[in-house]
Design a protein around this motif. Structure first.
Motif, PDB file in Angstrom:
ATOM      1  N   ARG A  99       0.501  -2.920   8.586  1.00  0.00           N
ATOM      2  CA  ARG A  99       0.778  -3.701   7.698  1.00  0.00           C
ATOM      3  C   ARG A  99       0.700  -4.795   7.708  1.00  0.00           C
ATOM      4  NH1 ARG A  99       4.257  -0.022   9.957  1.00  0.00           N
ATOM      5  NH2 ARG A  99       4.607   1.766   8.534  1.00  0.00           N
ATOM      6  N   ASP A 131       1.151  -1.023   0.207  1.00  0.00           N
ATOM      7  CA  ASP A 131       0.218   0.066  -0.186  1.00  0.00           C
ATOM      8  C   ASP A 131       0.566   1.248  -0.290  1.00  0.00           C
ATOM      9  OD1 ASP A 131      -2.509  -1.840   0.068  1.00  0.00           O
ATOM     10  OD2 ASP A 131      -2.855  -1.578   2.099  1.00  0.00           O
ATOM     11  N   GLU A 132       2.171   1.247   0.710  1.00  0.00           N
ATOM     12  CA  GLU A 132       3.083   2.045   0.433  1.00  0.00           C
ATOM     13  C   GLU A 132       3.911   2.541  -0.330  1.00  0.00           C
ATOM     14  OE1 GLU A 132       4.655   2.382   4.874  1.00  0.00           O
ATOM     15  OE2 GLU A 132       2.850   1.006   4.754  1.00  0.00           O
ATOM     16  N   GLN A 142      -1.712  -7.384  -5.513  1.00  0.00           N
ATOM     17  CA  GLN A 142      -2.504  -6.540  -6.444  1.00  0.00           C
ATOM     18  C   GLN A 142      -1.772  -5.780  -7.390  1.00  0.00           C
ATOM     19  OE1 GLN A 142      -2.732  -3.058  -3.206  1.00  0.00           O
ATOM     20  NE2 GLN A 142      -2.882  -4.963  -1.871  1.00  0.00           N
TER      21      GLN A 142
END
Length: 201
Positions: free
Chosen positions: A102, A67-68, A138
């Motif tokens: 996370r 995500d980061e 993802q």
């Protein structure tokens, strides 16, 4: 008065027998080169980590937060695989991570210091991660799992190395870039250096 506990060590044994470390101790980092350089300074700066033949090993996990799009280093473990001798030091590599922020982190491998030797040992290289690649579901991005080794020279310079479990290539971090210097040639962890390459520049 007793010695104070090292705040950088956060490790426990889970019910299934695995070692679990908390995270993160350091990060976020934009790339593995920056992560390894900072982890080298941090891990070789622990008590006894650069003390030569009477020193100690520490180990940790490094991981990627999709995500980061950033890399992190976990807290450390000082749990030994076996009793240390004058010439042989060990650290049992954690296999599980607890980072509550996370939860989808991808563990990309382990890292450890050597207090007295800048080279991977056969035991280091016989330990494998299965599978040797991790995939971000993802994006489909694939990562090779690697083992880092950190060693602080007597000059104070901290040298970082990595072993790629997928390609079996050993690289050294030099001037902020990974430079291949060797590869394993069998399952026993024997190393063949590349032409003109060595552990030091």
């Amino acid at each position: 008065m007793g010695c104070a506990a090292n705040p950088n060590i956060r490790v426990r044994r889970t019910e299934d027998g695995r070692l679990q470390v908390d995270g993160p101790l350091a990060g976020p980092f934009p790339d593995t080169e920056t992560l390894a350089a900072q982890a080298c300074e941090l891990m070789t700066g622990q008590g006894g980590a650069s003390a030569g033949m009477v020193g100690s090993e520490y180990c940790a996990l490094h991981y990627y937060a999709p995500d980061e799009q950033a890399y992190y280093l976990s807290y450390l473990s000082d749990v030994k695989r076996q009793f240390d001798t004058y010439g042989r030091k060990t650290c049992e590599m954690p296999a599980a991570l607890r980072d509550l922020k996370r939860v989808n982190a991808l563990i990309l491998g382990g890292g450890h210091n050597h207090p007295h030797n800048r080279q991977f040992s056969p035991g280091d290289l016989r330990t494998t991660w299965n599978p040797s690649r991790a995939v971000d579901t993802q994006t489909g991005q694939s990562f090779h799992r690697v083992l880092y080794l950190f060693f602080r020279e007597r000059t104070g310079v901290c040298n970082a190395y990595r072993y790629d479990h997928a390609s079996q290539i050993i690289s050294a971090l030099r001037n902020g870039q990974w430079v291949p210097i060797g590869r394993t040639v069998d399952d026993s962890g024997n190393i063949q250096m590349l032409d003109g390459a060595d552990w030091l520049p």
